[in-house]
Design an enzyme around this catalytic site. Structure first.
Site, PDB file in Angstrom:
ATOM      1  N   HIS A   1      -6.100   4.345  -4.426  1.00 46.63           N
ATOM      2  CA  HIS A   1      -5.417   3.012  -4.981  1.00 46.63           C
ATOM      3  C   HIS A   1      -4.224   3.215  -5.657  1.00 46.63           C
ATOM      4  O   HIS A   1      -3.723   4.202  -6.478  1.00 46.63           O
ATOM      5  CB  HIS A   1      -6.328   2.495  -6.219  1.00 46.63           C
ATOM      6  CG  HIS A   1      -6.328   1.142  -6.386  1.00 46.63           C
ATOM      7  ND1 HIS A   1      -5.318   0.697  -7.177  1.00 46.63           N
ATOM      8  CD2 HIS A   1      -7.123   0.160  -6.045  1.00 46.63           C
ATOM      9  CE1 HIS A   1      -5.360  -0.521  -7.258  1.00 46.63           C
ATOM     10  NE2 HIS A   1      -6.526  -1.068  -6.573  1.00 46.63           N
TER      11      HIS A   1
ATOM     12  N   ALA B   1       0.143  10.281 -19.041  1.00 46.95           N
ATOM     13  CA  ALA B   1      -0.411   9.092 -19.072  1.00 46.95           C
ATOM     14  C   ALA B   1       0.530   8.142 -18.139  1.00 46.95           C
ATOM     15  O   ALA B   1      -0.192   6.931 -17.871  1.00 46.95           O
ATOM     16  CB  ALA B   1      -0.665   8.349 -20.354  1.00 46.95           C
TER      17      ALA B   1
END
Length: 509
Positions: A84, A174
């Site tokens: 994805h 992150a």
């Protein structure tokens, strides 16, 4: 959550679909911050998880921030692999207005969250859809164009890729995050064969997506997922293209490419009207009623916050709720009774009592939110005791490890009812204030709240003592025992204050 308050939905997507413990931690963080998690799912092939939660306006941003912080701490994109598209550990975080809320509310939430994520978590943020501050960023695909590698190469040098908030550098583990505001969309996937049909899935996706002249509001990709060909869709206008219409379109295109629509999956949840539309269409139902669902009719006619539901859950041997939950819920009822006493005077308007009793109202509402959370925490804490007791004990080492694990879980389980007891004692204090500032009309309500809350204090403390009594080693529980004695003493003193205040305005109870 208070009845009738504006409600928003948040549907964050995380770049982790293979480690349930990570998503469990995120879900826990959301609940701790005041969100109510409705659903979460993990997809190991996309390596992605989707969490759906709701909250009122004042709680939705802290809950989303807690989720992003937990993802930052537990997900390392440097070790992430999945099919994805993604730019962050917390990849996309959309807000959706629900009952009583507007798109303006959702936009405000998105922009507030963006600023906090940038300032507090040092993660760059891109605002998209209705929250976008640049026209080209309304489209999430534009924000994520090229994925993480392209963003890493351009974020510090290309003005077009500068974030809307946060540093002009990716967070080392992150990445970045896209935060938006949008209407509800359906994340809907249809499988069209084995991996050999991936090229067909891509052709189908191209044919149906809005950008290439397909169906309105449809975004689609053709992917290989778990050795199968998948048409992955976002349906951004379910009124124009409901779930079953999208499925039929994939099926028609699949037939043209020598394959078939085999099965589908819904990621997250769907609004009831979308389900009703598909049902009615499929059986050609002619019925003017808004729903023919028995369950929805029962829910619609049930009294608001029917306490019988809670009572049945607590009495159910198969449910996790138990006596700690009962103490917390009873303290919430006590607090509601105090709010009733205070609201009478606040509604009267310009009186001397209006301002202090307005503070009582606000404080009681805050305590009730904490009690609601503590009720869930109590059930979860006891389940951890149960899990510790199931640890193996076939050797002395395993027996020792099991004993220490059970003791640690028991101490943690005792901490929750102590918290409930402290909150209930706060309700007693508010009842005394409501009585002192009120009059003889509302004094009985204030006393009822004080009495019920005082009983909850001792009920909760009794549960804590019971947990500590099961310790194999009593030393870890000594601090908790001291706190129990202190809370019991304070609660008794507060009840006497309430008694004196009620006696002053309405006769001694």
């Amino acid at each position: 959550m208070s009845a009738g308050a504006p409600l928003l939905e948040c549907v964050p997507n995380f770049s982790e679909g293979r480690d349930p413990a990570v998503i469990d931690a995120i879900v826990h963080a959301i609940g701790e911050a005041g969100g109510r998690v409705l659903d979460h799912s993990l997809d190991p092939w996309h390596n992605r998880a989707v969490v759906t939660f709701v909250a009122e306006r004042d709680a939705i941003v802290p809950a989303a921030l807690a989720a992003i912080r937990t993802a930052r701490d537990l997900i390392d994109l440097r070790a992430h692999h999945g099919v994805h598209p993604r730019i962050g550990a917390a990849d996309v975080v959309p807000f959706v207005p629900l009952a009583g809320a507007t798109m303006h509310d959702a936009v405000e939430c998105a922009r507030e969250l963006a600023q906090r994520v940038g300032d507090e978590l040092a993660i760059p943020v891109y605002l998209y859809e209705h929250a976008a501050q640049r026209p080209e960023r309304r489209d999430l695909a534009h924000v994520r164009a090229g994925g993480l590698p392209a963003l890493a190469a351009a974020i510090g040098s290309d003005p077009a890729r500068a974030p809307d908030a946060g540093p002009r550098a990716l967070h080392p583990t992150a990445g970045a995050v896209a935060i938006g505001a949008r209407p509800f969309l359906g994340a809907f996937n249809v499988y069209v064969g084995d991996a050999g049909k991936v090229s067909a899935a891509r052709a189908i996706a191209r044919a149906i997506r809005a950008r290439h002249g397909g169906m309105p509001g449809v975004k689609a990709l053709g992917l290989e997922v778990g050795g199968r060909a998948q048409v992955s869709m976002n349906l951004t206008d379910l009124a124009a293209v409901p779930l079953h219409v999208a499925y039929d379109a994939v099926a028609r295109e699949a037939a043209l490419h020598g394959c078939a629509a085999e099965e589908s999956e819904l990621i997250g949840l769907a609004p009831q009207p979308a389900i009703e539309v598909a049902f009615r269409d499929r059986i050609r139902l002619v019925d003017a009623r808004d729903t023919v669902s028995l369950d929805l009719r029962i829910a619609a006619t049930r009294p608001v916050a029917d306490v019988r539901d809670a009572a049945e859950a607590i009495a159910d041997l198969d449910a996790h709720e138990a006596s700690g939950t009962a103490a917390a819920l009873a303290a919430m009822l006590a607090s509601a009774t105090v709010r009733l006493a205070a609201a009478v005077h606040v509604r009267r308007g310009a009186t001397v009592a209006a301002e202090p009793l307005g503070l009582v109202l606000a404080s009681a509402a805050t305590i009730e939110r904490h009690l609601h959370r503590a009720a869930a925490d109590d059930a979860a804490a006891w389940q951890r005791v149960v899990a510790a007791r199931r640890l193996p004990r076939t050797s002395p080492a395993e027996m020792d490890a099991r004993t220490r694990a059970v003791d640690a879980a028991l101490v943690a389980a005792a901490a929750v009812p102590i918290t409930i007891a402290r909150l209930a004692a706060d309700v007693v204090a508010l009842a005394a204030e409501a009585a002192r500032e009120g009059d003889h009309v509302t004094a009985p309500d204030a006393w009822a709240g004080a009495s019920i809350a005082h009983g909850c204090v001792h009920a909760a403390l009794g549960l804590a003592r019971g947990n500590l009594a099961m310790l194999a080693d009593t030393a870890p529980g000594e601090a908790a025992q001291r706190e129990i004695r202190l809370v019991a003493s304070e609660a008794t003193e507060l009840l006497e204050r309430a008694r004196a205040a009620v006696g002053h305005v309405g006769g001694a109870p």
